[in-house]
Design an enzyme around this catalytic site. Sequence first.
Site, PDB file in Angstrom:
ATOM      1  N   PHE A 122       0.838  -1.191   0.000  1.00 41.09           N
ATOM      2  CA  PHE A 122       0.000   0.000   0.000  1.00 41.09           C
ATOM      3  C   PHE A 122       0.885   1.257   0.000  1.00 41.09           C
ATOM      4  O   PHE A 122       1.810   1.357  -0.784  1.00 41.09           O
ATOM      5  CB  PHE A 122      -0.989  -0.044   1.169  1.00 41.09           C
ATOM      6  N   SER A 123       0.618   2.203   0.891  1.00 38.02           N
ATOM      7  CA  SER A 123       1.295   3.507   0.805  1.00 38.02           C
ATOM      8  C   SER A 123       2.738   3.502   1.292  1.00 38.02           C
ATOM      9  O   SER A 123       3.420   4.525   1.170  1.00 38.02           O
ATOM     10  CB  SER A 123       0.492   4.558   1.568  1.00 38.02           C
ATOM     11  N   LEU A 124       3.222   2.379   1.796  1.00 37.89           N
ATOM     12  CA  LEU A 124       4.663   2.280   2.005  1.00 37.89           C
ATOM     13  C   LEU A 124       5.391   2.432   0.668  1.00 37.89           C
ATOM     14  O   LEU A 124       6.561   2.812   0.615  1.00 37.89           O
ATOM     15  CB  LEU A 124       5.005   0.938   2.656  1.00 37.89           C
TER      16      LEU A 124
END
Length: 403
Positions: A122-124
């Site tokens: 995801f947003s990592l």
Amino acid sequence: MAAMSGLALGGAAVAAAGAGGAWLWRNHGQLAMRRPLSEWTFTHMDAVMPVEAVPRGERTRPLAGVPGALEVTYRFDGRELSLTDLHRRTNTTAFVVLRGGELVHEAYPGRFAAAGVRFQLFSLTKSVTSMLMGIALDEGAIKSTSDPVTGYLPDLAGTAYDGPTIGQLLDMSSGAGGLEDYLDPTSDVNRLERAVTRRGSARDVVRSVERSAQPGTRFNYSTIDSQVLGWVLESATGISLARYASAKLWQRIGAEHDAYYFLSRGRPRTALGGGSFNAAVRDVARLGLLMSRGGVLDGERILPQEWVARSRGSELPHLAVGALGPSGFPHYGYSNQWWTLGGPRRAFTGLGIYGQFLYVDPEADLVIAKTSAWPTADDPARDRETIAAFQAIADHFVDHQNR
């Protein structure tokens, strides 16, 4: 990125639906993101979306050490808790700890988790995009963070991204778009999700985003900002995000396993610089080790030292810990596509919804990579508890070293 993998599950979620097929078809997106099915979704994105591989190199950088038990407790909400408690309470699927560059602990509590499994981060992904941006700047493909975005993406002229600089996007201060609300079907991030998973145009969504603040004045967490940064990288380097990541980062850190980006369904297909990177957890930890070591691994400089320093905190007041406003938790600041924690050690972390973390504490020489399958996309309590556990692990090693 919130429901990006959920609605993408498509027919795979209903192949064996039988009599309940119609109901499942209408609701498969929500089901795919709910426990326990989400643990499958988060480890099988290559089965449900188009992907582009990020190949590893011929040389794997070994992680020295023999992982063992880690007898650390942490205090949260008045209780003393163990790492076993952490994994149960925060739905950990994989957990890797590096100390002094060595693998000292790992666990795979998830149903489909193992050392070679690639997890949806995801947003990592945003923090990976930042690392690639630092390399591109160092190599001269991008001239400066002060460059306007439209210098690389002229088709965004006349949009909310006409004016903001690359640096402002890196700090989530573009002034473009509203609050990233995963529960609002009309929000920009959900419109982007539908475009990616339903053969729409991600570019058209980005062009439609409205200006909400003067660039450089306000923090507003935005996956679309990171998406634009990914396109800037592709425009500047002339190759796809996946090919650039492989050549300039993945091969150079000595990753054990190929990674991949999932791509939009519609053509031209595009990787998501803000949310579609998938990788094995040990390799995620190798990224953290690079950041912990100031951009150098095995004597090779991969990232500029100043880029790592920029990622540990900003002097801009609207990016300070506790000052982010409604799109950030109070225990975080932000800088350069990383969440900052301040304090004397200035630890920082990459984050992804549903509980993905890459925690870096250079002063403690500590890296922790954690994947999870939270019941909800955002969970302030689980987030605070996870950070409390990470800080306790760091304190444990620092105290042991100082004895």
